[in-house]
Design a protein around this motif. Structure first.
Motif, PDB file in Angstrom:
ATOM      1  N   UNK A 207       1.038  -1.244  -0.040  1.00 39.86           N
ATOM      2  CA  UNK A 207       0.103  -0.165   0.146  1.00 39.86           C
ATOM      3  C   UNK A 207       0.959   1.693  -0.220  1.00 39.86           C
ATOM      4  N   UNK A 208       0.496   2.010  -0.965  1.00 38.05           N
ATOM      5  CA  UNK A 208       1.488   3.079  -1.326  1.00 38.05           C
ATOM      6  C   UNK A 208       0.254   4.695  -1.337  1.00 38.05           C
ATOM      7  N   UNK A 209       0.817   5.555  -0.209  1.00 34.73           N
ATOM      8  CA  UNK A 209       0.139   7.439   0.006  1.00 34.73           C
ATOM      9  C   UNK A 209       1.128   7.929  -1.348  1.00 34.73           C
ATOM     10  N   UNK A 210       0.586   8.189  -1.704  1.00 35.44           N
ATOM     11  CA  UNK A 210       0.833   9.690  -2.387  1.00 35.44           C
ATOM     12  C   UNK A 210       0.894  11.416  -1.305  1.00 35.44           C
ATOM     13  N   UNK A 211       1.950  11.724  -1.173  1.00 36.35           N
ATOM     14  CA  UNK A 211       1.643  13.411  -0.874  1.00 36.35           C
ATOM     15  C   UNK A 211       2.238  14.311  -1.664  1.00 36.35           C
ATOM     16  N   UNK A 212       2.307  15.333  -1.764  1.00 34.10           N
ATOM     17  CA  UNK A 212       2.809  16.626  -2.631  1.00 34.10           C
ATOM     18  C   UNK A 212       3.595  17.204  -0.799  1.00 34.10           C
ATOM     19  N   UNK A 213       5.271  17.318  -1.527  1.00 30.86           N
ATOM     20  CA  UNK A 213       6.071  17.675  -0.278  1.00 30.86           C
ATOM     21  C   UNK A 213       6.721  18.829  -0.923  1.00 30.86           C
ATOM     22  N   UNK A 214       6.477  20.455   0.171  1.00 27.22           N
ATOM     23  CA  UNK A 214       6.044  20.990  -0.215  1.00 27.22           C
ATOM     24  C   UNK A 214       7.475  22.418  -1.139  1.00 27.22           C
ATOM     25  N   UNK A 215       8.439  21.515  -0.284  1.00 34.64           N
ATOM     26  CA  UNK A 215      10.431  22.443  -0.349  1.00 34.64           C
ATOM     27  C   UNK A 215      10.984  21.664  -2.065  1.00 34.64           C
ATOM     28  N   UNK A 216       9.973  20.551  -2.362  1.00 35.52           N
ATOM     29  CA  UNK A 216      10.620  20.196  -3.662  1.00 35.52           C
ATOM     30  C   UNK A 216       9.864  20.259  -5.250  1.00 35.52           C
ATOM     31  N   UNK A 217       8.331  20.577  -4.033  1.00 34.97           N
ATOM     32  CA  UNK A 217       7.298  20.759  -5.420  1.00 34.97           C
ATOM     33  C   UNK A 217       7.128  19.044  -5.949  1.00 34.97           C
ATOM     34  N   UNK A 218       7.670  18.413  -5.233  1.00 39.63           N
ATOM     35  CA  UNK A 218       7.252  16.858  -6.194  1.00 39.63           C
ATOM     36  C   UNK A 218       6.232  16.070  -4.842  1.00 39.63           C
ATOM     37  N   UNK A 219       6.156  15.388  -5.719  1.00 35.32           N
ATOM     38  CA  UNK A 219       5.676  13.778  -5.274  1.00 35.32           C
ATOM     39  C   UNK A 219       6.585  12.882  -4.885  1.00 35.32           C
ATOM     40  N   UNK A 220       5.966  12.714  -3.662  1.00 37.28           N
ATOM     41  CA  UNK A 220       6.392  11.509  -2.413  1.00 37.28           C
ATOM     42  C   UNK A 220       5.256  10.529  -2.201  1.00 37.28           C
ATOM     43  N   UNK A 221       5.740   8.637  -3.748  1.00 43.55           N
ATOM     44  CA  UNK A 221       4.887   8.320  -2.705  1.00 43.55           C
ATOM     45  C   UNK A 221       5.096   7.296  -1.774  1.00 43.55           C
ATOM     46  N   UNK A 222       4.896   7.176  -0.259  1.00 38.50           N
ATOM     47  CA  UNK A 222       5.252   6.396   0.202  1.00 38.50           C
ATOM     48  C   UNK A 222       4.419   5.315   0.815  1.00 38.50           C
ATOM     49  N   UNK A 223       4.823   3.999   1.263  1.00 32.60           N
ATOM     50  CA  UNK A 223       5.173   2.678   1.387  1.00 32.60           C
ATOM     51  C   UNK A 223       4.327   2.705   2.259  1.00 32.60           C
ATOM     52  N   UNK A 224       3.304   2.421   2.927  1.00 32.02           N
ATOM     53  CA  UNK A 224       2.891   2.480   4.698  1.00 32.02           C
ATOM     54  C   UNK A 224       2.793   0.531   4.291  1.00 32.02           C
ATOM     55  N   UNK A 225       2.798   0.297   6.074  1.00 31.27           N
ATOM     56  CA  UNK A 225       3.247  -1.321   5.780  1.00 31.27           C
ATOM     57  C   UNK A 225       2.509  -1.113   7.612  1.00 31.27           C
TER      58      UNK A 225
END
Length: 282
Positions: A109-127
């Motif tokens: 399971x992955x959650x997509x967030x936006x990083x304010x400092x980079x302006x890019x997406x973070x796809x976080x693997x949640x366990x």
């Protein structure tokens, strides 16, 4: 072959996705991985924990509670969605989230967030969702009406700003064949939002790359739609989207409309069930 499920957001419009996911669960269709954005991530979590019906149940029961989503919550807490109620009291006590089943699942399971400092997406693997609940909260925290979420040494907000429908990201991770659940009808395209761009320059002036991400969101989203269509033609993506228009506002208070959108998701998924099975080789 690795199979994936890509879930778009859309605030309360996202209940459409919950309807689709409940049909998949009831028919024991589980891919190798799930990636969700905002509401898509929230409903996707209950899918991985195999709790069919949970999303519509708590939406109908608490949907008009001001702590669930309202301007009152924003005035009182700084968040349109009250953190304590929606991310702790509700999943821990009122309608318990089965975190044990989630952790034991073979579906990543992955959650997509936006990083304010980079302006890019973070796809976080949640366990472990109870330990990583702030990533889920960040993904669903809409700009302007939510506080910035500081988690994992990063400043995060709504994943839809940087990667609204992360099919390409999931394919790049090795998921060969993906079902994409969208919450807009075919033919929808985003338009530039000059007011939002102006407000972003003021509100997020410390984060110029995030301001740029907001400014170019419409173009990136439309490019993603084109990419999805291309992958669909190549047989690498299977798209489920609303077959008819149901007017559901981002903070919809009419629970009848919320239920209608959920039922539309169910009916669309049931209609495509045999095609879904064939696509995943089930």
């Amino acid at each position: 072959m690795k199979t994936g499920l890509v879930l778009e957001g859309g605030a309360k419009r996202g209940i459409y996705t919950a309807g689709v996911l409940d049909v998949l669960l009831e028919n024991e269709i589980m891919p190798d991985g799930v990636i969700g954005v905002s509401a898509g991530a929230i409903h996707g979590a209950s899918y991985v924990s195999k709790q069919a019906g949970r999303s519509i149940r708590y939406n109908m029961k608490y949907g008009n509670d001001y702590r669930f989503m309202s301007w009152r919550s924003w005035f009182e807490t700084g968040d349109m969605v009250d953190e304590k109620f929606s991310y702790h009291e509700l999943p821990e006590k009122l309608d318990p989230f089965d975190n044990e089943t989630f952790m034991e699942s073979k579906t990543k399971f992955y959650v997509t967030c936006s990083n304010l400092e980079t302006g890019r997406a973070e796809h976080i693997h949640c366990t472990d969702l109870f330990k990583q609940i702030d990533y889920l909260r960040a993904s669903a925290s809409m700009p302007f009406v939510s506080r910035i979420v500081d988690v994992g040494g990063k400043k995060l907000l709504d994943g839809g700003i940087s990667d609204g429908i992360p099919l390409k990201a999931f394919i790049d991770m090795g998921y060969d064949r993906c079902i994409v659940v969208q919450t807009r009808m075919a033919g929808y395209r985003k338009e530039p939002n000059k007011i939002m761009n102006f407000l972003a320059k003021i509100k997020y002036r410390k984060y110029p790359k995030f301001v740029e991400a907001i400014k170019t969101r419409y173009k990136n989203y439309n490019d993603e739609l084109d990419y999805i269509d291309d992958m669909n033609k190549k047989g690498l993506a299977f798209v489920i989207r609303p077959s008819k228009y149901v007017k559901v506002k981002r903070m919809e208070q009419d629970l009848g409309k919320v239920k209608e959108m959920y039922e539309l998701g169910r009916s669309d998924a049931l209609r495509e069930l045999n095609n879904i099975r064939k696509f995943f080789g089930a």
